[in-house]
Scaffold this active site. Sequence first.
Site, PDB file in Angstrom:
ATOM      1  N   TYR A  64       0.831  -1.241   0.076  1.00 50.96           N
ATOM      2  CA  TYR A  64      -0.134  -0.044  -0.097  1.00 50.96           C
ATOM      3  C   TYR A  64       1.044   1.018   0.023  1.00 50.96           C
ATOM      4  O   TYR A  64       1.950   1.083   0.978  1.00 50.96           O
ATOM      5  CB  TYR A  64      -0.898  -0.074   1.093  1.00 50.96           C
ATOM      6  CG  TYR A  64      -2.361   0.010   0.936  1.00 50.96           C
ATOM      7  CD1 TYR A  64      -2.857   0.856  -0.140  1.00 50.96           C
ATOM      8  CD2 TYR A  64      -3.068  -1.210   1.024  1.00 50.96           C
ATOM      9  CE1 TYR A  64      -4.104   0.798  -0.441  1.00 50.96           C
ATOM     10  CE2 TYR A  64      -4.349  -1.329   0.694  1.00 50.96           C
ATOM     11  CZ  TYR A  64      -5.073  -0.310  -0.250  1.00 50.96           C
ATOM     12  OH  TYR A  64      -6.420  -0.232  -0.601  1.00 50.96           O
ATOM     13  N   GLU A  66      -0.416   4.679  -0.671  1.00 49.19           N
ATOM     14  CA  GLU A  66      -1.357   6.004  -1.160  1.00 49.19           C
ATOM     15  C   GLU A  66      -0.298   7.029  -0.933  1.00 49.19           C
ATOM     16  O   GLU A  66       0.394   7.071   0.202  1.00 49.19           O
ATOM     17  CB  GLU A  66      -2.196   5.922  -0.013  1.00 49.19           C
ATOM     18  CG  GLU A  66      -3.614   4.860  -0.449  1.00 49.19           C
ATOM     19  CD  GLU A  66      -4.567   5.382   0.347  1.00 49.19           C
ATOM     20  OE1 GLU A  66      -4.605   5.918   1.572  1.00 49.19           O
ATOM     21  OE2 GLU A  66      -5.680   4.706   0.154  1.00 49.19           O
ATOM     22  N   ASP A 210      -4.940  13.667 -25.544  1.00 48.61           N
ATOM     23  CA  ASP A 210      -5.284  12.068 -25.056  1.00 48.61           C
ATOM     24  C   ASP A 210      -4.433  11.616 -26.282  1.00 48.61           C
ATOM     25  O   ASP A 210      -4.965  11.105 -27.244  1.00 48.61           O
ATOM     26  CB  ASP A 210      -6.737  11.730 -25.124  1.00 48.61           C
ATOM     27  CG  ASP A 210      -6.757  10.280 -24.899  1.00 48.61           C
ATOM     28  OD1 ASP A 210      -5.940   9.780 -24.604  1.00 48.61           O
ATOM     29  OD2 ASP A 210      -8.020   9.939 -24.419  1.00 48.61           O
ATOM     30  N   THR A 236      -2.188   5.704 -22.224  1.00 51.64           N
ATOM     31  CA  THR A 236      -2.278   4.199 -21.894  1.00 51.64           C
ATOM     32  C   THR A 236      -0.717   3.831 -22.103  1.00 51.64           C
ATOM     33  O   THR A 236      -0.116   4.254 -22.998  1.00 51.64           O
ATOM     34  CB  THR A 236      -2.977   3.351 -22.487  1.00 51.64           C
ATOM     35  OG1 THR A 236      -2.844   3.457 -24.061  1.00 51.64           O
ATOM     36  CG2 THR A 236      -4.812   3.709 -22.462  1.00 51.64           C
ATOM     37  N   LYS A 239      -0.790   0.060 -25.250  1.00 47.30           N
ATOM     38  CA  LYS A 239      -1.000   0.148 -26.729  1.00 47.30           C
ATOM     39  C   LYS A 239       0.577   0.134 -27.434  1.00 47.30           C
ATOM     40  O   LYS A 239       1.370  -0.604 -27.217  1.00 47.30           O
ATOM     41  CB  LYS A 239      -1.954   1.205 -27.125  1.00 47.30           C
ATOM     42  CG  LYS A 239      -3.065   1.067 -26.575  1.00 47.30           C
ATOM     43  CD  LYS A 239      -4.129   2.305 -26.849  1.00 47.30           C
ATOM     44  CE  LYS A 239      -5.353   1.989 -26.049  1.00 47.30           C
ATOM     45  NZ  LYS A 239      -6.485   2.933 -25.984  1.00 47.30           N
ATOM     46  N   ARG A 245      -0.727  -3.151 -18.911  1.00 38.81           N
ATOM     47  CA  ARG A 245      -2.071  -2.386 -18.945  1.00 38.81           C
ATOM     48  C   ARG A 245      -1.986  -1.061 -17.801  1.00 38.81           C
ATOM     49  O   ARG A 245      -1.740  -1.562 -16.658  1.00 38.81           O
ATOM     50  CB  ARG A 245      -3.149  -3.436 -18.880  1.00 38.81           C
ATOM     51  CG  ARG A 245      -4.338  -2.857 -18.908  1.00 38.81           C
ATOM     52  CD  ARG A 245      -5.465  -3.736 -19.245  1.00 38.81           C
ATOM     53  NE  ARG A 245      -5.123  -4.484 -20.361  1.00 38.81           N
ATOM     54  CZ  ARG A 245      -5.634  -3.930 -21.617  1.00 38.81           C
ATOM     55  NH1 ARG A 245      -6.330  -2.800 -21.846  1.00 38.81           N
ATOM     56  NH2 ARG A 245      -5.208  -4.555 -22.659  1.00 38.81           N
TER      57      ARG A 245
HETATM   58  C1  PLP Z   1      -7.588   3.204 -25.181  1.00 36.98           C
HETATM   59  C2  PLP Z   1      -8.146   4.594 -25.145  1.00 36.98           C
HETATM   60  C3  PLP Z   1      -8.327   5.236 -23.615  1.00 36.98           C
HETATM   61  C4  PLP Z   1      -8.769   4.150 -22.607  1.00 36.98           C
HETATM   62  O1  PLP Z   1      -7.893   3.480 -22.003  1.00 36.98           O
HETATM   63  P1  PLP Z   1      -8.175   2.294 -21.035  1.00 36.98           P
HETATM   64  O2  PLP Z   1      -6.959   2.006 -20.484  1.00 36.98           O
HETATM   65  O3  PLP Z   1      -9.066   1.451 -21.750  1.00 36.98           O
HETATM   66  O4  PLP Z   1      -9.202   2.990 -19.959  1.00 36.98           O
HETATM   67  C5  PLP Z   1      -8.468   6.575 -23.637  1.00 36.98           C
HETATM   68  N1  PLP Z   1      -8.370   7.350 -24.774  1.00 36.98           N
HETATM   69  C6  PLP Z   1      -8.270   6.801 -25.967  1.00 36.98           C
HETATM   70  C7  PLP Z   1      -7.852   7.984 -26.815  1.00 36.98           C
HETATM   71  C8  PLP Z   1      -7.844   5.378 -25.926  1.00 36.98           C
HETATM   72  O5  PLP Z   1      -7.664   5.057 -27.283  1.00 36.98           O
END
Ligand code: PLP
Length: 425
Positions: A64, A66, A210, A236, A239, A245
């Site tokens: 933990y 936090e 994003d 993320t 990817k 993940r």
């Molecule tokens: C994949 C993705 C997310 C979300 O990611 P998670 O880990 O599945 O919550 C957010 N924004 C965009 C543009 C994505 O392609």
Amino acid sequence: MTESPAVPAWGPDFAALERTDPEIARVVLAERDRLNAGLQLIASENFTSPAVLAALGSTLSNKYAEGYPGRRYYGGCEVVDEAETIGIERAKALFGAEHANLQPHSGASANQAVYGAFCAPGDTVLAMSLPHGGHLTHGAKVSFSGKWFDAVHYGVDAETEDIDYDQVRDLAREHRPKMIICGGSAIPRLIDFAAFREICDEVGAIMFVDAAHFIGLVAGKAIPSPVPYADVVTFTTHKVLRGPRGGMLVSKAEHAAALDKAVFPMMQGGPLMHAVAAKAVALKEAATPEYQQYARQVISNAQALVAELTAEGMRAVTGGTDTHLALLDLRGIGVTGAEAEARTGAARIVLNKNAIPNDPQPPRVASGIRVGTPSVTTQGMDEADMKQVASLIVRAVKDADGSQTAAVAAEVAELVAGKPAYATS
Ligand SMILES: *Cc1c(COP(=O)(O)O)cnc(C)c1O
């Protein structure tokens, strides 16, 4: 006398899983075999490394922690502090960022924190619409972002099918959003970050990028970075970046305190320290020349794949790709996205149906497919392999009666056998 229990292994111990839970052990092996047996073309997936998997399967999961390094709410954090500090420094160096936070549990969690840092419920945000390539967390009605914020959406230009920057500017002037979001899940082209910065400055909005999909290409220096332009960049880590993940964010120093507080304690509890350590490992891997070569190959492969698919009658939305993914409009060959996904899936080619801009079909049918090359490139495929991959996709997609399924599946098996995703022994 009771026997003293054997001391447990400290790291990944598959034999222990097989002893304790053969049912789940079988699933884990079956998933490895599924990955190895097919062509994985989901644009948001990749094959992470054994080093990352080892950090993920470690006892750091127990702790933990936090708070942040040096400022924790629990004792005993001096060791995990090191992992997080190393990771933060690597992220700042790799992306040239002033601040980094490795704790978001996922991309959606990272995005939630950005809303938490900069917006109050009811505030207006401007973002790319989901059916034009955006993301659920960019103000879709079914998401917290659409329920709690007043989301206005821009889309793509009807002609070019690329982001309509004039529309972005017009909507920004009209609605004066608190925050403007760029990025999405089905954008094959580079984004003009300078244009977004200019619009944000004109209306006094926070610029939120994003970069979930393309950050790996930025890390590998294969495409331009949003970091110099944006107030905050979320992404993320699983990817193209090829880590565990999870989510992460980098920002300008002036927003560091607000963002850190929004990640914890506003949106999350304790960080997943095993995942934080695994993110640090992935960042180290992504800073190598080998990874940079990989990132360039991902794009070359995507471009090769699109060239072959369009030669066979599929239409590439925007005419091609600058990144790791492409959207193909299948109306010209009279197949829906759902049919294409089912037919390729039966032949162990894994891809997804996807709406195309102004799609006449509902999302569960869709007129297009999305393909991406992060996974196949990790397993060592090149442009010549993409030629074969494209021909297998086309044969499967056009195979209405399923008479070709077995033959295509056999060729897929042969192709991937030479370049397996993971060792099986
Ligand atoms: C994949 C993705 C997310 C979300 O990611 P998670 O880990 O599945 O919550 C957010 N924004 C965009 C543009 C994505 O392609």
